[in-house]
Structure formats: structure tokens, C-alpha cells
Design a protein around this motif. Structure first.
Motif, short mmCIF file in Angstrom:
data_model
loop_
_atom_site.label_atom_id
_atom_site.label_comp_id
_atom_site.label_asym_id
_atom_site.label_seq_id
_atom_site.Cartn_x
_atom_site.Cartn_y
_atom_site.Cartn_z
N GLU A 116 0.74 -1.30 -0.02
CA GLU A 116 0.83 -0.08 -0.10
C GLU A 116 1.05 1.15 0.09
OE1 GLU A 116 -3.69 0.65 2.20
OE2 GLU A 116 -3.36 -1.37 2.87
N GLY A 117 0.77 2.04 -1.28
CA GLY A 117 1.19 3.35 -1.34
C GLY A 117 2.97 2.73 -1.94
N ALA A 118 3.35 4.20 -2.38
CA ALA A 118 5.62 3.60 -2.92
C ALA A 118 6.43 3.93 -2.06
CB ALA A 118 4.82 5.19 -3.50
N ASP A 119 5.56 4.52 -0.34
CA ASP A 119 7.39 3.90 -0.07
C ASP A 119 6.15 3.49 1.40
OD1 ASP A 119 9.24 6.08 -0.03
OD2 ASP A 119 7.17 6.91 -0.01
N ALA A 120 6.07 1.91 1.88
CA ALA A 120 5.48 1.72 2.81
C ALA A 120 6.19 0.59 3.83
CB ALA A 120 4.75 0.26 2.04
N ARG A 121 6.04 0.64 4.80
CA ARG A 121 6.68 -0.67 5.77
C ARG A 121 6.07 -1.16 6.48
NH1 ARG A 121 7.67 3.02 11.02
NH2 ARG A 121 8.87 1.14 11.21
N ASP A 122 6.92 -2.56 7.01
CA ASP A 122 6.05 -3.43 7.31
C ASP A 122 5.04 -4.28 6.15
OD1 ASP A 122 7.24 -2.72 10.00
OD2 ASP A 122 5.39 -2.01 10.51
N VAL A 123 6.16 -4.64 4.97
CA VAL A 123 5.24 -5.57 4.18
C VAL A 123 5.80 -6.42 4.13
CG1 VAL A 123 5.47 -5.98 1.56
CG2 VAL A 123 5.35 -3.04 2.64
N LEU A 124 4.35 -7.71 3.96
CA LEU A 124 4.63 -8.76 4.72
C LEU A 124 5.96 -9.69 3.21
CD1 LEU A 124 3.95 -11.43 6.63
CD2 LEU A 124 1.83 -11.39 5.24
N ASP A 125 6.32 -9.80 3.48
CA ASP A 125 7.50 -10.52 2.75
C ASP A 125 8.15 -10.15 1.60
OD1 ASP A 125 7.71 -13.57 4.12
OD2 ASP A 125 5.19 -13.96 3.24
N GLY A 126 7.99 -8.36 2.17
CA GLY A 126 8.37 -7.47 0.96
C GLY A 126 9.49 -8.17 0.56
N ASP A 127 10.37 -8.03 0.90
CA ASP A 127 11.58 -8.52 -0.05
C ASP A 127 12.33 -9.43 -1.02
OD1 ASP A 127 11.18 -9.51 2.93
OD2 ASP A 127 14.19 -9.87 3.28
N LEU A 128 11.94 -10.34 -0.33
CA LEU A 128 11.54 -11.47 -1.04
C LEU A 128 10.43 -12.28 -2.23
CD1 LEU A 128 11.28 -13.73 2.80
CD2 LEU A 128 13.90 -13.12 1.21
N ALA A 129 9.53 -10.64 -2.59
CA ALA A 129 8.12 -11.37 -3.24
C ALA A 129 9.14 -11.65 -4.56
CB ALA A 129 7.61 -10.89 -3.10
N SER A 130 9.03 -12.28 -5.62
CA SER A 130 8.77 -11.85 -7.19
C SER A 130 8.13 -11.16 -8.03
CB SER A 130 9.30 -13.53 -7.69
OG SER A 130 8.56 -14.12 -7.34
N VAL A 131 6.59 -11.34 -6.85
CA VAL A 131 5.30 -10.47 -7.97
C VAL A 131 5.19 -10.02 -6.55
CG1 VAL A 131 2.63 -10.87 -8.41
CG2 VAL A 131 4.62 -12.88 -9.18
N LEU A 132 5.36 -8.23 -7.68
CA LEU A 132 4.48 -7.10 -6.93
C LEU A 132 3.82 -6.22 -6.48
CD1 LEU A 132 6.69 -6.12 -4.02
CD2 LEU A 132 8.14 -4.67 -5.05
N VAL A 133 3.13 -6.02 -6.09
CA VAL A 133 2.06 -5.28 -6.73
C VAL A 133 1.41 -3.83 -5.73
CG1 VAL A 133 -0.58 -5.78 -7.14
CG2 VAL A 133 0.89 -7.48 -7.72
#
Length: 323
Positions: A116-133
Motif C-alpha cells: 500500500e503506497g509507494a513508500d511502505a513499511r512492514d510489508v509482508l514478505d516484501g523483500d522476498l517476493a517476485s510478484v510485487l503489486v
């Protein structure tokens, strides 16, 4: 009114539990890629609720939550929740072209995350995902993971992987309606965490009951003491009430029922408070061994508090119910 799993759903739960019990390791800091691929290839957990035309199994969102409850019970790190939120966000707000291109990848086991948003914290699996929506404003975007700045965020419970994600929507690919995707993601996230909490609470109760039969004090198993019987009976009530709240909300969200949003808030609030109580009692009734690094009770305690904040605290969801 009978409210129970169908034979097929019960078999799904049993199969997921068996596989995780044999192959899962709750003491690793990130998910086991080989185990995740086995879950996806042999059981199809990532694609249970994805329609067949997009490479999924064509079941419903409820079946996904049945599997997620077993993931919670196992204590094993898993990207199932983040991928589930991403697929449901795409189904709600993504264009037909985006669904046809991205959902088969998620169903096959690629890890997805919803931001949610261009600058987001606490994104679940955000550093591992290969599909980023990414939902930014009224628009939904697909972002190339290589073009985003992604930083792992250390947490008390390292099995729940969080990250800070920064991206530039101007360079991203617009793929749909950000508002619809955001609304669906919030509901799915809340009931998904409630399912994880229900599974973990059941695991904690099972651990406590088993220990009470083994630990001997004054020449008797401590489980024979009436005071502890009463406490464990109270925990059973919390677990069963959590499961009822979780299943009711999951079914409502799966069927897009008019009261789905309210039931999701109720489930997340109740399951968060119930698990906090169950985790505290698990630590207390395991005595001194519960605070040692080697025992799973400390993992239950950490996971309970982490899940209590993920996708909104109990207090924030109660406030939305009262509006």
C-alpha cells in the motif's frame, strides 16, 4: 445449524498438517523454499482459490483459509498469506490482462506481496517476493522487484518476514483499480491472520495438555490437578470460539456476504485477544522450560504478539465494529 468442514476440506487440512509435520521446521528465520514448492506442487496451496482459467485449482477462498489455519498450527514460516492477499487483490482490482499474466505465476508458487503506497513499511514478505503489486492512490501497479528498494525489517518473531519497500509508480506498469484491490486485501489480510491465530492457539493448547500429562509434581501428573484442568478448559473455549469466529468470517469473505467486513473485524479482534491469553497460559503452565530458547513455547509467545499487530490490532478492529 451445523457449521463444519466438508469431508474434502477436512482431508485438505489433514494433508497439509501431515506434510508440515513431517517436513516443517519452526526454528528457521525464513521459509523453506523446497517445502513451499512441495506444498504448491503436491497440494496446490497457492492456487486453491485462484480460478482454473488462471492456473489455479478453482476452489474458493475458504479452502485457502483451511490450509492457512494448518500453517498457523505448524509454526512453520510460510509465504502463503502474502501470496493469498496478492492473488485476491488482483482478482478484485486487476485488469484481465494482469490477472492472466500474474495469477498463474502465483498459483505455481512464486511469492507475491501487496504493497500500500509507494513508500511502505512492514510489508509482508516484501523483500522476498517476485510478484510485487502496489496500490497507490486510485491505481494498481505491477512493479519490477529489481526496480524497487526493499529492505528486510528485523522483528521479534523473525518467522514473520517484514520489509520496507520503496518504489516509483511513475516507472511502474498500471494494471487496475487500486481502491478495489486495497479493500479486498484488507479483508483477506484480517481473516487470514485470524486463521493463523486459530491454528496457533490449537497448537499451543495441544502442547499444554500433553505437557500436563507428562510433568509430575507431588507424585501426580499436574494435569490431574483440578485448578489446571479448569484453566485448560478455559483455553479450549477460547480456541473453539476463535475457530468459530475465523470460519464465519472466512466464509463471509469468500462468498462476498453483506456482513463480511464486520465479521472480519470481529474475527481479527477476538482471535488476537484469545491467542494472547492462550500463549500466556502456555508459558505459565509449561513452567521454567517455557522461557528457554530450546522450547517451542517461546515461539508461540512471539508469534502470538506479532500476529496481534499484523493487519491491524485487536483494538483497531474493535473500533471499526463499533462504528
Amino acid at each position: 445449524m451445523k457449521f463444519a468442514l466438508t469431508p474434502e476440506q477436512a482431508e485438505l487440512a489433514t494433508t497439509v498438517r501431515s506434510l508440515l509435520g513431517k517436513r516443517g521446521d519452526a526454528r528457521v528465520a525464513t521459509y523453506d523454499e523446497a517445502l513451499w514448492q512441495t506444498l504448491c506442487e503436491q497440494i496446490g496451496v497457492a492456487g486453491l482459490g485462484i480460478p482454473e482459467e488462471y492456473g489455479g485449482a478453482g476452489f474458493t477462498f475458504f479452502e485457502s483459509l483451511v490450509a492457512l489455519e494448518e500453517v498457523g498450527r505448524s509454526l512453520v514460516p510460510s509465504p502463503l498469506l502474502s501470496s493469498l492477499v496478492t492473488s485476491e487483490a488482483l482478482l478484485a482490482g486487476g485488469s484481465e490482462e494482469a490477472r492472466a499474466r500474474l495469477l498463474p505465476r502465483l498459483a505455481a508458487g512464486e511469492v507475491g506481496t501487496f504493497v500500500e503506497g509507494a513508500d511502505a513499511r512492514d510489508v509482508l514478505d516484501g523483500d522476498l517476493a517476485s510478484v510485487l503489486v502496489v496500490a497507490s492512490g486510485d491505481d494498481l501497479f505491477e512493479v519490477d522487484p529489481a526496480a524497487a528498494e526493499r529492505t528486510w525489517t528485523p522483528t521479534m518473531d523473525e518467522t514473520i518476514r517484514l520489509a520496507t519497500v520503496h518504489c516509483d509508480p511513475a516507472t511502474a506498469n498500471p494494471i487496475g483499480d487500486g481502491g478495489a484491490a486495497r479493500s479486498r486485501a484488507a479483508l483477506v489480510g484480517a481473516v487470514g491472520v485470524a486463521a493463523l491465530q486459530t491454528g496457533l492457539a490449537a497448537r499451543a493448547l495441544d502442547m499444554t495438555v500433553a505437557y500436563s500429562k507428562e510433568r509430575v509434581q507431588f507424585g501426580r501428573p499436574i494435569g490431574s490437578f483440578q485448578a489446571l484442568k479448569h484453566r485448560m478448559a478455559d483455553l479450549l473455549v477460547l480456541v473453539e470460539m476463535s475457530r468459530s469466529a475465523s470460519w464465519a468470517a472466512s466464509y463471509a469473505v469468500a462468498t462476498h456476504a453483506p456482513d463480511a467486513e464486520r465479521l472480519a473485524h470481529v474475527a481479527k479482534a477476538y482471535c488476537s485477544d484469545a491467542l494472547a491469553r492462550v500463549a500466556a497460559e502456555t508459558v505459565q503452565m509449561h513452567g521454567g522450560i517455557a522461557i528457554t530458547w530450546e522450547h517451542d513455547a517461546q515461539l508461540v509467545f512471539k508469534r502470538a504478539h506479532a500476529l496481534g499487530q499484523l493487519f491491524g490490532s485487536a483494538a483497531s478492529h474493535r473500533a471499526l465494529v463499533e462504528l
